[in-house]
Design an enzyme around this catalytic site. Structure first.
Site, mmCIF file in Angstrom:
data_model
loop_
_atom_site.group_PDB
_atom_site.id
_atom_site.type_symbol
_atom_site.label_atom_id
_atom_site.label_comp_id
_atom_site.label_asym_id
_atom_site.label_seq_id
_atom_site.Cartn_x
_atom_site.Cartn_y
_atom_site.Cartn_z
ATOM 1 N N ARG A 247 0.893 -1.005 -0.132
ATOM 2 C CA ARG A 247 0.059 -0.048 0.132
ATOM 3 C C ARG A 247 0.740 1.249 -0.066
ATOM 4 O O ARG A 247 1.950 1.252 0.662
ATOM 5 C CB ARG A 247 -0.936 -0.073 1.171
ATOM 6 C CG ARG A 247 -2.376 -0.714 1.170
ATOM 7 C CD ARG A 247 -2.981 -0.081 0.257
ATOM 8 N NE ARG A 247 -4.297 -0.979 -0.089
ATOM 9 C CZ ARG A 247 -4.654 -1.972 -1.017
ATOM 10 N NH1 ARG A 247 -3.917 -2.553 -1.577
ATOM 11 N NH2 ARG A 247 -5.804 -2.466 -0.975
ATOM 12 N N GLU A 276 -2.984 8.362 -4.934
ATOM 13 C CA GLU A 276 -3.396 7.663 -6.472
ATOM 14 C C GLU A 276 -4.496 8.532 -7.163
ATOM 15 O O GLU A 276 -5.487 8.560 -6.574
ATOM 16 C CB GLU A 276 -3.642 6.290 -6.175
ATOM 17 C CG GLU A 276 -2.388 5.631 -5.517
ATOM 18 C CD GLU A 276 -2.531 4.050 -5.391
ATOM 19 O OE1 GLU A 276 -1.659 3.326 -5.127
ATOM 20 O OE2 GLU A 276 -3.710 3.521 -5.344
ATOM 21 N N HIS A 295 -0.953 0.607 -9.487
ATOM 22 C CA HIS A 295 -1.545 -0.154 -8.675
ATOM 23 C C HIS A 295 -2.227 -1.267 -9.377
ATOM 24 O O HIS A 295 -3.305 -1.681 -9.337
ATOM 25 C CB HIS A 295 -2.790 0.738 -7.953
ATOM 26 C CG HIS A 295 -3.053 0.097 -6.662
ATOM 27 N ND1 HIS A 295 -3.503 0.928 -5.765
ATOM 28 C CD2 HIS A 295 -3.149 -1.273 -6.254
ATOM 29 C CE1 HIS A 295 -3.640 0.080 -4.262
ATOM 30 N NE2 HIS A 295 -3.661 -1.180 -4.749
#
Length: 335
Positions: A247, A276, A295
């Site tokens: 993360r 993000e 991601h």
């Protein structure tokens, strides 16, 4: 009739699974206008969520809600304490994306050891060589290796931070490649891992000076946020590399960029960012020795199918009173 709100698109097989269970009203939330979406939230008994934020205010306006089924394993957009206070179960699709993330982290480790991208680009310039010229090339003169040769992972030490489902599998792959595995994870029973030959350190401060590569596989929470900062990166040996497929926010990205810029670290593989999407001027995005992906470690066809169908199964099993306890995300102590 229980109402199940699916907030974002999932695989058609997951939707079909829900609709095949008699007595469910399944709502495709991504097709709704904001006002209709808010109304659907208010009467939903269950949710399947991908990026939908479930904070304290959300739980305050969803009186019928009994289960939130996460498409995936990360719960940083879900207020677990608010869910518990409301009596709402939070379920994850444990193991659904493990294989994909393990392969992604392994690819990053290999890419940090070997200059695949330079070699690929360099091949375009070699096509005009004669057979004699090609045969006469030595590795040190190979045009696409002008910045040096690649290295091997075998014999190097990989520090695995978090030996959960994904961390265990990455450690197995690393062992198969001949790496020495060092682990930091204060929450697991060490006995099985010690039997596999893994070493343990009690703290990051003890482990980092021994690591050639670091791979992170821990959740983002109050304990891990900013866990790898400038001081921790400075403890790594010169030339070490860092991979984060866990993360964003666990690694201080500016500190990482600084350590790379001054040459202390040889490279990094970053699949997740604190914000993000990251801003266009993010320092890591312009660095040639950083492999960054959006991601995407779990972005495979197989994982998407598993996450969709497993999330649907979790909802159905919950309603039928047989949800696997290992799918329920534990609520950590309040900070």
């Amino acid at each position: 009739m229980p109402t199940i709100l699916v907030t974002e698109p999932i695989h058609a097989d997951g939707l079909a699974q829900l609709r095949a269970r008699p007595g469910l009203d399944v709502i495709e939330g991504w097709t709704l206008a904001p006002e209709a979406m808010r109304a659907a939230e208010g009467r939903a008994d269950g949710l399947i969520v991908r990026f939908h934020r479930c904070d304290a205010a959300f739980f305050g306006r969803t009186p019928a809600l009994r289960i939130v089924a996460r498409y995936g394993v990360g719960v940083d957009l879900i207020d677990l304490h608010a869910a518990r206070d409301r009596g709402v179960t939070v379920a994850i699709t444990a193991d659904a994306n493990t294989q994909s993330v393990v392969e992604h982290a392994t690819w990053m480790l290999l890419s940090l050891a070997k200059p695949f991208d330079r070699w690929r680009r360099g091949m375009a310039g070699l096509t005009a060589l004669t057979r004699e010229q090609w045969a006469g090339l030595t590795p040190s003169k190979f045009a696409s290796r002008d910045e040096g040769l690649g290295g091997e992972l075998g014999g190097k030490t990989l520090l695995v931070v978090g030996l959960g489902r994904i961390g265990r599998r990455v450690a197995q792959v690393a062992t198969a490649l001949g790496m020495q595995v060092l682990v930091v994870d204060p929450y697991i029973d060490r006995t099985p891992a010690l039997a596999l030959g893994y070493r343990f350190a009690d703290t990051l401060a003890q482990a980092l000076p021994q690591a050639d590569y670091v791979t992170l596989h821990c959740p983002r929470n109050a304990e891990t946020l900013g866990m790898i900062g400038a001081a921790e990166l400075a403890l790594l040996p010169a030339g070490a590399a860092v991979v984060n497929c866990a993360r964003g926010g666990i690694v201080d990205e500016q500190a990482l960029a600084d350590a790379l810029a001054r040459g202390h670290l040889s490279g990094a593989g970053i699949d997740v960012f604190d914000a993000e999407p990251p801003p266009p001027d993010h320092p890591l995005l312009a660095m040639p020795n950083v492999f960054s992906t959006p991601h995407a470690a779990a972005a495979t066809r197989e994982a998407a199918w598993r996450m969709s169908t497993h999330a649907a199964r979790n909802v159905i099993d919950f309603l039928d009173g047989r949800l696997d306890p290992s799918m329920v995300y534990p609520v950590p102590p309040r900070a």
